[in-house]
Write a protein that holds these residues in place. Sequence first.
Motif, short mmCIF file in Angstrom:
data_model
loop_
_atom_site.label_atom_id
_atom_site.label_comp_id
_atom_site.label_asym_id
_atom_site.label_seq_id
_atom_site.Cartn_x
_atom_site.Cartn_y
_atom_site.Cartn_z
N LYS A 223 7.88 1.60 5.49
CA LYS A 223 8.05 2.97 6.01
C LYS A 223 7.99 3.98 4.87
CE LYS A 223 10.79 1.90 10.11
NZ LYS A 223 12.13 1.94 10.74
N PHE A 224 8.72 3.71 3.81
CA PHE A 224 8.75 4.60 2.65
C PHE A 224 7.36 4.73 2.03
CE2 PHE A 224 9.04 5.14 -1.97
CZ PHE A 224 9.84 6.27 -2.08
N ALA A 225 6.67 3.62 1.94
CA ALA A 225 5.41 3.60 1.18
C ALA A 225 4.24 4.20 1.97
CB ALA A 225 5.09 2.17 0.76
N LEU A 226 4.22 4.00 3.28
CA LEU A 226 3.01 4.39 4.02
C LEU A 226 3.28 4.84 5.46
CD1 LEU A 226 -0.14 4.46 4.26
CD2 LEU A 226 -0.04 2.04 4.91
N ASP A 227 4.11 4.06 6.18
CA ASP A 227 4.18 4.26 7.64
C ASP A 227 4.75 5.62 8.04
OD1 ASP A 227 3.23 1.72 7.68
OD2 ASP A 227 5.05 0.78 8.48
N MET B 26 -1.90 2.62 -4.92
CA MET B 26 -1.86 3.91 -4.23
C MET B 26 -3.16 4.05 -3.44
SD MET B 26 -1.51 7.75 -5.83
CE MET B 26 -2.36 9.09 -4.97
N VAL B 27 -3.03 3.99 -2.11
CA VAL B 27 -4.22 3.94 -1.25
C VAL B 27 -4.68 5.33 -0.82
CG1 VAL B 27 -3.75 1.62 -0.41
CG2 VAL B 27 -2.77 3.60 0.80
N GLY B 28 -3.84 6.32 -1.05
CA GLY B 28 -4.23 7.67 -0.66
C GLY B 28 -3.14 8.66 -0.98
N ASP C 262 0.86 -1.19 0.00
CA ASP C 262 0.00 0.00 0.00
C ASP C 262 0.89 1.24 0.00
OD1 ASP C 262 -2.22 -1.59 0.16
OD2 ASP C 262 -2.43 -1.40 2.34
N ILE C 263 0.57 2.19 -0.87
CA ILE C 263 1.41 3.38 -1.02
C ILE C 263 0.57 4.64 -0.78
CG2 ILE C 263 2.87 4.72 -2.59
CD1 ILE C 263 3.28 2.04 -4.16
N PHE C 264 1.07 5.51 0.10
CA PHE C 264 0.47 6.83 0.29
C PHE C 264 1.42 7.84 -0.34
CE2 PHE C 264 -0.62 10.81 2.19
CZ PHE C 264 -1.99 10.73 2.41
#
Length: 352
Positions: free
Chosen positions: A335-339, A46-48, A5-7
């Motif tokens: 971490k890079f993608a969402l956290d 891309m979740v958001g 999941d990517i923000f």
Amino acid sequence: MENLDIFDGHNDSILFMSDYSADGRDFLDRSERGHLDLPRAREGRMVGGLFAVSAHPEIEPKDDLTITDEGYEVRYADALSPEHARLQIDGQVSAVKALIERAQGQIRLTTSADDIRAAIDVSALAIVLHMEGAEAIDDLSMCYLDTLYDRGLRSLGLVWSRPNAFGYGVPFAYPRSPDTGPGLTDAGKRLVKRCNALGIMIDVSHLNERGFWDVAALSVAPLVATHACAHTVCRSTRNLTDRQLDAIRDTDGVIGLNLAVNDVRPDANLDDDTPLEVVIRHIEYLVRRVGIDSVALGSDFDGAVMPREIRDASGLPRLIEAMRRAGFNETDLRKFALDNWLRVFGLTWKDR
Ligand code: ZN
């Protein structure tokens, strides 16, 4: 390998939505134009993202670019009138609401980290409202900031690359230092405090270096650049010096890696034939400098030229896969993608 999941920290897609612009694209339909719509977000996991509203002149000025021996310079953009800016911002915020209404649960306006997680759980795209440039806000009462907060705004770039009542954006240029002019005005300093009090994230992208240090001195929230790169790698005014990067890390903040090829490439060429390898080397520089906890994604979809191998939001898994091949482990990738974004939102916003 599993897709993550990517923000994403920045896009200009609202400007191109049919809900806002007569010749815009329907965000609910897959298009071959531009970079982002709901189907392509889903393909790319891309979740958001932070979706920007921003004001523009009635007529875009022409012939602003000068090619120099070493690079380029763009004429510094003129200030906009606050009334004109407010009309445009109102229209764009209304367009987002109209889109969400039409999307029947597939898209949500989110104002907390929990909201974002809940949207992800039901596979709805999480939109966080960001405003790029504060010219629509009156510099005395600033009451329009409260209006926007009530309508969902949770992130504000004090300036775009033009002057306004609050500060001075960098003129686009390469190679050149981001120290291009004066710091924040008194109104700008008050605006930082108001954002802190409301729990609106402050974005230093497009801000000149003295303005950056004013934000760093005043703000009690983590420092954030939603879409920027490292000046040591690509010496454009839009990119952050090592000292600026360190300051972001020291506040537990985050840099959203801008995928704009002219800010990623060491030669700043506006050439979409920019191999993923070049993007990965830029990420590796940032991570060596500030650590993986302070590096995330800030694509600038629909606002910049993307590397051909990524192309649009549907290509984001190729970036993650290239990072994986380069040796980033699954925890780093998450971490890079969402956290990292969720951590900074949790530290900044009042809503939980
Ligand atoms: Zn921008």
